[in-house]
Design an enzyme around this catalytic site. Structure first.
Site, PDB file in Angstrom:
ATOM      1  CG  ASP A  76       4.611  11.649  38.068  1.00  0.00           C
ATOM      2  OD1 ASP A  76       4.618  11.910  39.313  1.00  0.00           O
ATOM      3  OD2 ASP A  76       3.632  10.244  37.953  1.00  0.00           O
ATOM      4  CG  ASP A  77       7.488  12.079  33.521  1.00  0.00           C
ATOM      5  OD1 ASP A  77       7.128  11.382  34.655  1.00  0.00           O
ATOM      6  OD2 ASP A  77       6.466  12.560  32.666  1.00  0.00           O
ATOM      7  CG  HIS A 127       7.532   7.780  37.376  1.00  0.00           C
ATOM      8  ND1 HIS A 127       6.383   7.109  37.486  1.00  0.00           N
ATOM      9  CD2 HIS A 127       7.794   9.247  36.296  1.00  0.00           C
ATOM     10  CE1 HIS A 127       5.676   7.705  36.606  1.00  0.00           C
ATOM     11  NE2 HIS A 127       5.542   8.731  35.544  1.00  0.00           N
ATOM     12  CG  HIS A 131       8.568   7.899  31.728  1.00  0.00           C
ATOM     13  ND1 HIS A 131       7.863   8.296  30.903  1.00  0.00           N
ATOM     14  CD2 HIS A 131       7.618   8.043  32.932  1.00  0.00           C
ATOM     15  CE1 HIS A 131       6.400   8.930  31.463  1.00  0.00           C
ATOM     16  NE2 HIS A 131       7.081   9.412  32.682  1.00  0.00           N
ATOM     17  CG  HIS A 222       3.738  15.661  34.517  1.00  0.00           C
ATOM     18  ND1 HIS A 222       2.519  15.926  34.927  1.00  0.00           N
ATOM     19  CD2 HIS A 222       4.271  14.392  34.139  1.00  0.00           C
ATOM     20  CE1 HIS A 222       2.413  14.503  34.575  1.00  0.00           C
ATOM     21  NE2 HIS A 222       3.408  13.713  33.971  1.00  0.00           N
TER      22      HIS A 222
HETATM   23 ZN   LIG Z   1       5.755  10.147  33.891  1.00  0.00          ZN
END
Ligand SMILES: [Zn+2]
Length: 259
Positions: A76-77, A127, A131, A222
């Site tokens: 993620d991210d 995502h 965020h 991540h």
């Molecule tokens: Zn995230």
């Protein structure tokens, strides 16, 4: 969603019953009412922070009874200037496939990394665009804007319409549930949380993950910090030694990644 509605329904019925009882039969202490409301609040808070509960919406959180010993690594991210390419190199070295839940504003900054992810055969999911730490407080309209903005960005760069969505922090609520019904994204959670952004020791992160590995698991990682490289290396070696297949969410779930 069913769980949230059922909880509300149960609490409302209990409250009405207590009011009737209090009015017609015997006085009910105020503490009983407060206790009931506190229980509702606690369940709803826990349900909102635990995507695995499917409290507000149905998410894919792993494949139980997975006979093929498949594991889905999810990052993620990103995409991240410093770490995404290193992650891709490691995955290639170990012939592993993964899924990247990318943030729109990072996609905007690093379109070349998005192309590299896809070129290497991995899958991309939405995502959100920003965020934001306040995403859980957004109304449905704002959630839709976040999702559509990121989808449009990826479509303009890759001609792909993203079908997967993972909410930031795994937080769900009625606004996100309403937005998803509109955008028709499929929501993905996880069943192994690595806490790789919180724990500072890569060995602790790896041992936490390895203790929980089972066929069909989805691991949340991540590609945004330096511990990810040793963690991923140790993880991929373990998976290979134990005859696990490292697959994308598309393979694990059999749900199309792109519309
Ligand atoms: Zn995230």
């Amino acid at each position: 969603m069913i769980f949230f509605k059922n909880t509300n329904y149960t609490v409302v019925v209990l409250l009405i019953s207590l009011f009737i009882c209090d009015f017609y039969f015997t006085p009910i202490p105020a503490g009983i009412f407060l206790f009931l409301i506190a229980c509702w609040f606690l369940i709803t808070t826990l349900g909102s922070f635990n995507i695995k509960w499917n409290y507000h919406l149905k998410a894919f959180n792993g494949h139980k009874n997975n006979a093929k010993k498949q594991i889905a690594l999810t990052f993620d991210d990103g995409p991240n200037e410093k770490f995404t390419q290193q992650v891709l190199d490691l995955l290639k070295k170990h012939q592993a496939t993964a899924t990247f839940f990318c943030i729109g504003k990072n996609i905007e900054k690093h379109p070349e990394l998005v192309k590299s992810i896809l070129k290497d055969g991995h899958v991309i999911g939405n995502h959100t665009y920003s965020h934001s730490n306040f995403f859980g407080f957004y109304n449905a309209k704002k959630v839709i804007i976040e999702l559509e903005k990121t989808n449009a960005l990826v479509k303009s760069q890759t001609h792909k319409e993203l079908n997967y969505f993972r909410p930031p922090f795994g937080v769900t609520n009625p606004a996100i549930s309403k937005a998803i019904k509109h955008t028709k994204h499929t929501v993905f959670g996880w069943n192994i949380r690595s806490y790789d952004t919180v724990l500072k020791d890569d060995k602790k992160i790896t041992s936490r993950i390895l203790k929980r590995i089972s066929p069909g698991a989805i691991i949340l990682l991540h590609d945004t910090h330096d511990r990810i490289i040793p963690v991923l290396e140790q993880l991929l070696i373990f998976l290979q030694e134990n005859n696990y297949q490292t697959v994308s969410l598309e393979t694990l779930s059999d749900i199309k990644a792109y519309a």
